[in-house]
Design an enzyme around this catalytic site. Structure first.
Site, PDB file in Angstrom:
ATOM      1  N   HIS A 125       0.875  -1.175   0.000  1.00 36.52           N
ATOM      2  CA  HIS A 125       0.000   0.000   0.000  1.00 36.52           C
ATOM      3  C   HIS A 125       0.913   1.225   0.000  1.00 36.52           C
ATOM      4  O   HIS A 125       2.012   1.179   0.573  1.00 36.52           O
ATOM      5  CB  HIS A 125      -0.842  -0.047   1.273  1.00 36.52           C
ATOM      6  CG  HIS A 125      -1.910   0.989   1.374  1.00 36.52           C
ATOM      7  ND1 HIS A 125      -1.647   2.304   1.674  1.00 36.52           N
ATOM      8  CD2 HIS A 125      -3.253   0.902   1.232  1.00 36.52           C
ATOM      9  CE1 HIS A 125      -2.784   2.977   1.715  1.00 36.52           C
ATOM     10  NE2 HIS A 125      -3.772   2.159   1.445  1.00 36.52           N
ATOM     11  N   ASP A 202       3.407  -3.771   8.154  1.00 36.17           N
ATOM     12  CA  ASP A 202       2.130  -3.103   7.991  1.00 36.17           C
ATOM     13  C   ASP A 202       1.043  -4.130   8.308  1.00 36.17           C
ATOM     14  O   ASP A 202       0.798  -5.048   7.529  1.00 36.17           O
ATOM     15  CB  ASP A 202       2.025  -2.601   6.538  1.00 36.17           C
ATOM     16  CG  ASP A 202       0.651  -2.038   6.201  1.00 36.17           C
ATOM     17  OD1 ASP A 202      -0.278  -2.180   7.014  1.00 36.17           O
ATOM     18  OD2 ASP A 202       0.517  -1.466   5.104  1.00 36.17           O
ATOM     19  N   GLN A 205      -4.110  -4.911   7.410  1.00 40.23           N
ATOM     20  CA  GLN A 205      -5.065  -5.911   6.908  1.00 40.23           C
ATOM     21  C   GLN A 205      -4.917  -7.264   7.598  1.00 40.23           C
ATOM     22  O   GLN A 205      -5.620  -8.205   7.237  1.00 40.23           O
ATOM     23  CB  GLN A 205      -4.911  -6.089   5.395  1.00 40.23           C
ATOM     24  CG  GLN A 205      -5.198  -4.858   4.571  1.00 40.23           C
ATOM     25  CD  GLN A 205      -6.683  -4.476   4.561  1.00 40.23           C
ATOM     26  OE1 GLN A 205      -7.558  -5.256   4.920  1.00 40.23           O
ATOM     27  NE2 GLN A 205      -6.963  -3.249   4.154  1.00 40.23           N
ATOM     28  N   LYS A 228     -10.223  -0.098  10.756  1.00 40.59           N
ATOM     29  CA  LYS A 228     -10.341  -1.319   9.954  1.00 40.59           C
ATOM     30  C   LYS A 228     -10.648  -2.524  10.827  1.00 40.59           C
ATOM     31  O   LYS A 228     -10.662  -3.657  10.353  1.00 40.59           O
ATOM     32  CB  LYS A 228      -9.046  -1.569   9.180  1.00 40.59           C
ATOM     33  CG  LYS A 228      -8.813  -0.570   8.049  1.00 40.59           C
ATOM     34  CD  LYS A 228      -7.590  -0.934   7.257  1.00 40.59           C
ATOM     35  CE  LYS A 228      -7.082   0.207   6.398  1.00 40.59           C
ATOM     36  NZ  LYS A 228      -7.867   0.403   5.182  1.00 40.59           N
ATOM     37  N   CYS A 368      -4.760   2.138  -3.718  1.00 39.74           N
ATOM     38  CA  CYS A 368      -3.544   2.742  -3.145  1.00 39.74           C
ATOM     39  C   CYS A 368      -2.346   1.809  -3.256  1.00 39.74           C
ATOM     40  O   CYS A 368      -1.518   1.735  -2.332  1.00 39.74           O
ATOM     41  CB  CYS A 368      -3.750   3.150  -1.679  1.00 39.74           C
ATOM     42  SG  CYS A 368      -5.034   4.356  -1.458  1.00 39.74           S
TER      43      CYS A 368
HETATM   44  N1  PMP Z   1      -1.754  -0.598   4.611  1.00 39.79           N
HETATM   45  C1  PMP Z   1      -2.697  -1.379   4.094  1.00 39.79           C
HETATM   46  C2  PMP Z   1      -2.337  -2.782   3.695  1.00 39.79           C
HETATM   47  C3  PMP Z   1      -4.002  -0.884   3.961  1.00 39.79           C
HETATM   48  O1  PMP Z   1      -4.949  -1.661   3.443  1.00 39.79           O
HETATM   49  C4  PMP Z   1      -4.281   0.434   4.360  1.00 39.79           C
HETATM   50  C5  PMP Z   1      -5.666   1.029   4.209  1.00 39.79           C
HETATM   51  N2  PMP Z   1      -6.272   0.786   2.988  1.00 39.79           N
HETATM   52  C6  PMP Z   1      -3.249   1.208   4.898  1.00 39.79           C
HETATM   53  C7  PMP Z   1      -2.001   0.663   5.016  1.00 39.79           C
HETATM   54  C8  PMP Z   1      -3.458   2.600   5.351  1.00 39.79           C
HETATM   55  O2  PMP Z   1      -4.335   2.627   6.422  1.00 39.79           O
HETATM   56  P1  PMP Z   1      -4.809   4.037   7.004  1.00 39.79           P
HETATM   57  O3  PMP Z   1      -5.394   4.776   5.851  1.00 39.79           O
HETATM   58  O4  PMP Z   1      -5.803   3.662   8.041  1.00 39.79           O
HETATM   59  O5  PMP Z   1      -3.595   4.693   7.541  1.00 39.79           O
END
Ligand code: PMP
Length: 410
Positions: A125, A202, A205, A228, A368
């Protein structure tokens, strides 16, 4: 899905009973972007504001003590959820801020320099890619990455060459938000540690969807987002090994994180306060602790098993549709419940539109993760993602909606 009472769970999420402008009942399959919130979380936040609201760690009055207890209690609760010590849990805004915190603090500490290597993966991401690009730019370090296999996994051939003696950081996602792939953190972390590199994971997920214990994971830092995992938006968590947090300088500075302030210099509190400048998101932390309680009452193993059953059904039903290509592992081994796909000849936004007309909420686009899309030669995909409140009927509604889109655009 035996033993998991999804009907009972759904009673806690009134939004799932909503009818949309199209007249269709909501089928929410976008939990990978953000999850819905149970009444228990809303009640916890409301109770905080109704009865205990004050700035933490400050006032000499009773409400301030109660607010501080609630905030620090939430920290303890969340620490236990991931098997961490209390002072290893830093509250952040979200995963993005947690990763930026580590990247800036490592840079400020002088732990990355010209010629050093920062290793990421092609499935990141942007939240776990751009901060490392920026750190490389600021310090003269080089960025390198694990490529991907055609079936959506990390290509670990050449691990030892990629993660070599010049590597200072390996940053990777635990579970891909596009492919669903669950990455093998441990062998990568073992190699990273053997060459003295730090491992940043990270967990945006993974932590919401399966048991994650930091003592088993093998990483040095783990970032995740409250929104999430049934919690409020505006609160996230960074776990870091105590000894590392202790060595790192702050990211944001100001009130609440200082020890002594003079006109020209200051000293800072120990972690986690060193990394929490200003009045924190107290009600949100309390809400996140309630979300953790909710998930633990369900049981994280049961949550994962429920999602596995939904994912297996989705892979089966979608797999039967001619012209549909799953982007990511096509069987359940080492994958989570984000299922991305393309339909031949139909743009994902059109698929999303037809699904929306039928009440089925999915996400379309690059999610993203543009380098990942590029790797598979795609501008966009449609992604369905499942959580504790989803049912087999909803997965069937997804597959029926995809077939309807195909018919409409035929
Ligand atoms: N990493 C991953 C794998 C994600 O799916 C996301 C959110 N789509 C993020 C980071 C970023 O999360 P946040 O927008 O809550 O900071």
């Amino acid at each position: 899905m035996a033993g998991f009472d999804v009907d009972r769970v759904r009673e806690d999420f009134p939004i799932l009973g909503r009818t949309l402008d199209s007249g269709a009942r909501l089928v929410y399959l976008d939990s990978g972007a953000t999850t819905q919130k149970p009444l228990q979380v809303l009640d916890a936040e409301r109770d905080f504001y109704l009865n205990h609201n004050a700035a933490v760690h400050r006032g000499a009055h009773q409400l301030s003590v109660e607010a501080t207890d609630a905030y620090e209690g939430a920290r303890r609760r969340i620490a236990a959820f991931v098997g961490a010590a209390e002072d290893e849990i830093v509250f952040t805004k979200n995963t993005t801020e947690g990763i930026n915190l580590v990247a800036y603090a490592l840079g400020n500490a002088g732990r990355i320099g010209p010629g050093d290597k920062i290793v990421v993966t092609e499935m990141e991401h942007h939240a776990n890619l751009v901060p490392w690009q920026q750190l490389a730019e600021r310090t003269g370090a080089r960025l390198a990455w694990f490529g991907l296999t055609d079936d959506g996994r990390l290509d670990l051939d050449g691990l030892d060459e990629l993660v070599d003696e010049s590597t200072k950081v390996v940053a990777l996602t635990h579970q891909s938000n596009v492919l669903g792939t669950l990455n093998p953190v441990r062998p990568i972390a073992d190699r990273a540690h053997a060459v003295g590199a730090l491992v940043v994971v990270d967990g945006a997920q993974s932590v919401p969807h399966r048991p994650v214990d930091v003592t088993e994971l093998g990483a040095d830092f783990l970032a995740f987002s409250g929104h999430k995992m049934l919690g409020p938006s505006g609160v996230g968590v960074l776990w870091g090994r105590a000894a590392l947090l202790d060595e790192l300088p702050p990211f944001l500075t100001g009130g609440s994180m200082i020890e002594v302030v003079e006109m020209e210099r200051s000293t800072f509190l120990p972690p986690p306060q060193r990394f929490e400048a200003g009045v924190p998101m107290t009600a949100q932390a309390v809400g996140l602790a309630a979300a953790v309680d909710y998930l633990e009452t369900l049981g994280m193993r049961e949550v994962a098993a429920h999602e596995d059953a939904l994912t297996a059904l989705a892979l089966n039903l979608l797999g039967e549709i001619p012209g549909l290509r799953i982007i990511g592992p096509e069987n359940l081994t080492d994958r989570g419940s984000a299922v991305s796909f393309t339909l031949s000849g139909i743009h994902p936004h059109d698929v999303g539109q037809i699904l929306d007309d039928r009440g089925v909420a999915v996400r379309t686009g690059h999610h993203c993760a543009r380098p990942l899309s590029r790797r598979y030669g795609l501008a966009a995909t449609t992604r369905a993602s499942f959580y504790v409140y989803n049912t087999a009927e909803e997965v069937t509604a997804l597959a029926e909606g995809v077939r309807a889109a195909q018919k409409y655009f035929a």
